[in-house]
Motif scaffolding. Structure first.
Motif, short mmCIF file in Angstrom:
data_model
loop_
_atom_site.label_atom_id
_atom_site.label_comp_id
_atom_site.label_asym_id
_atom_site.label_seq_id
_atom_site.Cartn_x
_atom_site.Cartn_y
_atom_site.Cartn_z
N LEU A 187 7.58 -50.99 14.37
CA LEU A 187 7.11 -50.97 12.98
C LEU A 187 5.72 -50.36 12.84
CD1 LEU A 187 8.42 -54.43 11.82
CD2 LEU A 187 9.23 -52.20 11.02
N THR A 188 4.91 -50.46 13.87
CA THR A 188 3.55 -49.92 13.79
C THR A 188 3.44 -48.54 14.43
OG1 THR A 188 2.90 -51.10 15.81
CG2 THR A 188 2.43 -52.19 13.71
N ASN A 189 4.57 -47.94 14.75
CA ASN A 189 4.57 -46.58 15.31
C ASN A 189 3.88 -45.61 14.36
OD1 ASN A 189 5.36 -45.68 17.76
ND2 ASN A 189 7.48 -45.35 17.21
N SER A 190 4.08 -45.83 13.09
CA SER A 190 3.48 -44.99 12.06
C SER A 190 2.72 -45.91 11.11
CB SER A 190 4.58 -44.24 11.30
OG SER A 190 4.17 -43.90 10.02
N ARG A 191 1.53 -45.53 10.73
CA ARG A 191 0.74 -46.35 9.82
C ARG A 191 1.45 -46.52 8.48
NH1 ARG A 191 -5.53 -45.30 8.15
NH2 ARG A 191 -5.72 -47.10 6.79
N ALA A 209 -0.49 -57.40 16.98
CA ALA A 209 -0.71 -58.81 17.30
C ALA A 209 -0.66 -59.67 16.04
CB ALA A 209 -2.04 -58.98 18.01
N ARG A 210 -1.26 -59.20 14.96
CA ARG A 210 -1.25 -59.95 13.71
C ARG A 210 0.17 -60.03 13.14
NH1 ARG A 210 -0.96 -58.44 8.79
NH2 ARG A 210 -1.60 -56.28 9.13
N MET A 211 0.92 -58.94 13.21
CA MET A 211 2.28 -58.95 12.68
C MET A 211 3.19 -59.87 13.49
SD MET A 211 2.64 -54.94 11.58
CE MET A 211 4.36 -54.98 11.14
N ILE A 212 2.98 -59.93 14.80
CA ILE A 212 3.76 -60.85 15.64
C ILE A 212 3.49 -62.29 15.22
CG2 ILE A 212 3.96 -61.77 17.99
CD1 ILE A 212 3.52 -58.85 18.97
N ALA A 213 2.23 -62.62 15.01
CA ALA A 213 1.86 -63.98 14.63
C ALA A 213 2.25 -64.30 13.18
CB ALA A 213 0.36 -64.18 14.82
N LEU A 234 -13.39 -50.06 7.98
CA LEU A 234 -12.57 -49.47 9.04
C LEU A 234 -11.14 -49.97 8.94
CD1 LEU A 234 -14.98 -49.82 12.10
CD2 LEU A 234 -14.40 -47.73 10.86
N PRO A 235 -10.15 -49.11 9.23
CA PRO A 235 -8.76 -49.57 9.21
C PRO A 235 -8.48 -50.48 10.41
CG PRO A 235 -8.87 -47.31 9.98
CD PRO A 235 -10.26 -47.69 9.56
N GLU A 236 -7.45 -51.27 10.27
CA GLU A 236 -7.04 -52.15 11.36
C GLU A 236 -6.45 -51.31 12.48
OE1 GLU A 236 -4.60 -56.32 11.65
OE2 GLU A 236 -3.92 -54.83 10.22
N LEU A 237 -6.89 -51.55 13.70
CA LEU A 237 -6.37 -50.79 14.84
C LEU A 237 -4.92 -51.18 15.12
CD1 LEU A 237 -9.46 -51.01 17.22
CD2 LEU A 237 -8.69 -49.04 15.89
N PRO A 238 -4.12 -50.24 15.64
CA PRO A 238 -2.70 -50.53 15.87
C PRO A 238 -2.44 -51.76 16.75
CG PRO A 238 -3.10 -48.18 16.09
CD PRO A 238 -4.45 -48.85 15.95
#
Length: 95
Positions: A43-47, A27-31, A18-22
């Motif tokens: 940045l996550t507006n579009s996959r 949360a992962r990108m912030i950390a 399964l793909p990572e949910l937005p």
């Protein structure tokens, strides 16, 4: 109808595909990249945009700087072209 019994291995394999949910990706990108919540949301507006950012951030010395360039320079240029959020994520792909 008999109950469906799924093995833990099958379930783990299915989850890994399964793909990572937005929300989780934000949360992962912030950390991981020390982004602000607003920058991560943009940045996550579009996959595809998020994928491109992460590909660049993995090879960069400073992922935060990559985010700044994408958000300020490219965002500013798209805004100058009057590219709205309802438009495709990348204008060069519309050709």
């Amino acid at each position: 109808m008999p109950p469906l019994i799924v093995s833990p291995e099958f379930l783990a394999e299915a989850k890994s595909k399964l793909p990572e949910l937005p929300e989780a990706r934000r949360a992962r990108m912030i950390a991981e990249y020390e982004l602000t919540a607003k920058d991560a949301a943009t940045l996550t507006n579009s996959r595809e945009f998020a994928d491109r950012f992460e590909a660049a951030a993995r090879t960069a010395r400073n992922p935060r700087r990559v985010a700044n360039v994408l958000l300020s320079e490219i965002g500013g240029r798209l805004k100058a072209l009057d590219w709205s959020r309802s438009s495709p994520p990348f204008p060069w792909q519309v050709l």
